[in-house]
Enzyme design. Structure first.
Site, PDB file in Angstrom:
ATOM      1  CG  HIS A   1      -0.584   0.063   2.509  1.00 54.11           C
ATOM      2  ND1 HIS A   1      -0.317   1.247   3.153  1.00 54.11           N
ATOM      3  CD2 HIS A   1      -0.359  -0.919   3.412  1.00 54.11           C
ATOM      4  CE1 HIS A   1       0.043   0.991   4.397  1.00 54.11           C
ATOM      5  NE2 HIS A   1       0.046  -0.303   4.588  1.00 54.11           N
TER       6      HIS A   1
ATOM      7  CG  ASP B   1       2.202   0.420   7.996  1.00 53.34           C
ATOM      8  OD1 ASP B   1       1.897  -0.044   6.886  1.00 53.34           O
ATOM      9  OD2 ASP B   1       1.378   0.587   8.906  1.00 53.34           O
TER      10      ASP B   1
ATOM     11  CD  GLU C   1      -3.489  -1.294   5.377  1.00 55.39           C
ATOM     12  OE1 GLU C   1      -3.768  -2.241   6.116  1.00 55.39           O
ATOM     13  OE2 GLU C   1      -2.927  -0.272   5.813  1.00 55.39           O
ATOM     14  CD  GLU C   2      -1.724   2.402   7.455  1.00 54.46           C
ATOM     15  OE1 GLU C   2      -2.509   1.913   8.270  1.00 54.46           O
ATOM     16  OE2 GLU C   2      -0.522   2.083   7.402  1.00 54.46           O
TER      17      GLU C   2
ATOM     18  CG  HIS D   1      -0.240   2.938  12.513  1.00 60.39           C
ATOM     19  ND1 HIS D   1      -1.508   2.439  12.707  1.00 60.39           N
ATOM     20  CD2 HIS D   1       0.204   2.366  11.363  1.00 60.39           C
ATOM     21  CE1 HIS D   1      -1.816   1.612  11.712  1.00 60.39           C
ATOM     22  NE2 HIS D   1      -0.777   1.548  10.897  1.00 60.39           N
TER      23      HIS D   1
ATOM     24  CG  ASP E   1       0.758  -3.666   5.080  1.00 55.94           C
ATOM     25  OD1 ASP E   1       1.624  -2.879   5.516  1.00 55.94           O
ATOM     26  OD2 ASP E   1      -0.459  -3.531   5.302  1.00 55.94           O
TER      27      ASP E   1
HETATM   28 ZN    ZN Z   1       0.483  -1.202   6.367  1.00 59.39          ZN
END
Ligand code: ZN
Length: 469
Positions: free
Chosen positions: A277, A289, A323-324, A424, A351
């Site tokens: 992603h 990520d 995606e998030e 994140h 991922d």
């Molecule tokens: Zn991810």
């Protein structure tokens, strides 16, 4: 200890000679092991490309200028690499962060006690000037349901004990569905202890689900240190917190999935899908990520494009958008390609960060594992040749998995020990990526894609999944 590149290539050459002697069917493809696996290790292309994406573009939340720039960049790079590339439209959510602060207002302290917080994706902002409310500490959604209306007018603090990566699955629902459940019961705000395995007072964001039938309340992640502070204060008596969030949701914004292909030379209608992603959270560069996954996929396609002969089947790279906070890109891909799903012979999404490759999970049974396993022999040099039956799958593959005739899903299992240290958070930056480990995982993915494109037979399909993830 890192293996010298020349020694690795020699090992691969020897492995491919041995394999040829043992298995004449697989002779040809295995000859490409030094170019594909050795190429990924010696070129360092994945790390160079990751620096372009992270230092050159930066955060890429859906709807942002960063996301748009990443789409343009990926399209250009794929084209330069020799792939046929196009963009597929998708309308994405556009949530923006504003100012954010929180402070303990009661008990009164000599010096202020500001809290290290960050809004959860999808959160509503507070009214101007913020909200002040008593805090109530809970540990599970069951506890919330049992308390019911007692949370009305309060800020709910979801506390938990995540300490290792494996705990994420157990506690993630506190963040994803906790705020909505609390809103239904009349809570005015939610703080969630960060879902993290390490912290230097850095809060970790993530999506909180919303429902149009329920007014969205402000929700924020609080650093693990400050969650513990709040716990200590609550053990002594009532605590009130002031929370101010300036985030808001703007109208949906047009965006794209980036789709690039190497057309198969013998069976072009059969597709091996490689996904990652392109979007990231807004707090940092999204190096782990999912910048790492993006460059693993791009570099795999580049290495295959540079082989003397193209793959027998089509290898398709899809960089999904959103995606998030919505998986709109994945939903759009599944819808647009529904008629073609039966021609997808396998799907693999990267991922899981940038850690070293360890093994493989394949979801279509022991017979499929037995077919694929011999092809993974060259990856013994990287200690990641073992395939096991498992149901791991990247989030963007879930919509495909719900369709009849869903393809087999393969996933590279990587070392995830430190994945949730930065996940994140503002700490998800390029320096967290070990170039050698990234190159090894890239090599593994490139080799798997090649194998799936070359094997004489296709893997058995897993059958329709019973429920969405
Ligand atoms: Zn991810």
């Amino acid at each position: 200890m890192p293996r010298p590149t020349s020694a690795l290539v020699a090992t691969l050459l020897f492995a491919s000679m041995e394999a040829r002697a043992a298995n004449s069917v697989a002779a040809d493809p295995l000859q490409q092991a030094p170019a594909i696996i050795g190429g990924a290790i010696s070129d360092g292309g994945a790390m160079k490309r990751l620096a372009e994406l992270t230092d050159g573009i930066g955060p890429r939340l859906s709807g942002s200028a960063g996301a748009a720039a990443a789409i343009t960049w990926a399209e250009k790079r794929f084209r330069e690499d020799g792939a046929a590339v196009h963009l597929e439209p998708v309308l994405v959510p556009h949530w923006v962060r504003g100012t954010e602060k929180a402070e303990v207002v009661s008990p009164a302290t000599v010096a202020p006690l500001p809290l290290s917080i960050t809004a959860l994706g999808g959160s509503a902002g507070t009214p101007p000037g913020g909200i002040t409310a008593p805090l109530i500490e809970l540990h599970s959604l069951d506890e919330l349901a049992a308390l019911g209306e007692k949370v009305r007018g309060k800020i709910v603090l979801f506390q938990h004990t995540m300490s290792v990566a494996h705990d994420y699955g157990e506690f993630a629902s506190l963040r994803s569905t906790g705020p909505l459940a609390a809103a239904r019961l009349g809570a005015v705000g939610v703080l969630v202890r960060s879902l993290a395995t390490a912290s230097l007072r850095s809060p970790h964001t993530g999506l909180m689900k919303t429902d149009p039938s329920v007014a969205t309340i402000p929700g924020a992640a609080v650093s693990t240190e400050d969650a513990q502070l709040l716990h200590r204060l609550l053990s002594q008596g009532p605590v009130s917190v002031h929370l101010e969030l300036g985030c808001k949701t703007l109208p949906d914004t047009p965006s794209f999935n980036v789709v690039a292909e190497l057309r198969g030379s013998e069976k072009p209608e059969e597709i091996v899908l490689l996904g990652a992603h392109l979007d990231s959270w807004d707090l940092a560069q999204g190096a782990v990520d999912d910048g790492a996954g993006v460059v693993m996929v791009m570099e795999a396609l580049r290495l295959l494009a540079h082989l003397p002969t193209p793959p027998r089947r089509t290898v398709r790279a899809v960089l999904f958008m959103n995606e998030e906070n919505g998986i709109r890109g994945a939903l759009a891909y599944a819808k647009a390609h529904e008629d073609e799903v039966k021609h997808h012979v396998a799907a693999l999404e990267c991922d899981s960060g940038a850690g070293a490759p360890q093994s493989w999970s394949l979801n279509s049974g022991a017979a499929a594992v037995a077919l694929l396993q011999p092809w993974m022999q060259p990856l013994e040099a990287l200690s990641c040749s073992t395939v096991v039956v498992g149901d791991r799958a990247g989030t963007d593959l879930y919509p495909l998995q719900q369709l009849p005739d869903a393809p087999p899903v393969l996933e590279l299992i990587q070392d995830g020990t430190h994945y949730f240290d930065v996940h994140h958070s503002a700490a998800d930056t390029l320096d967290k990526v070990n170039p050698r480990e990234l190159a090894e995982s890239t090599a593994a993915v490139a080799w798997a894609a090649w194998s799936l494109a070359q094997m004489p037979e296709t893997l058995p399909r897993p059958g329709v999944k019973a429920a969405a993830h």
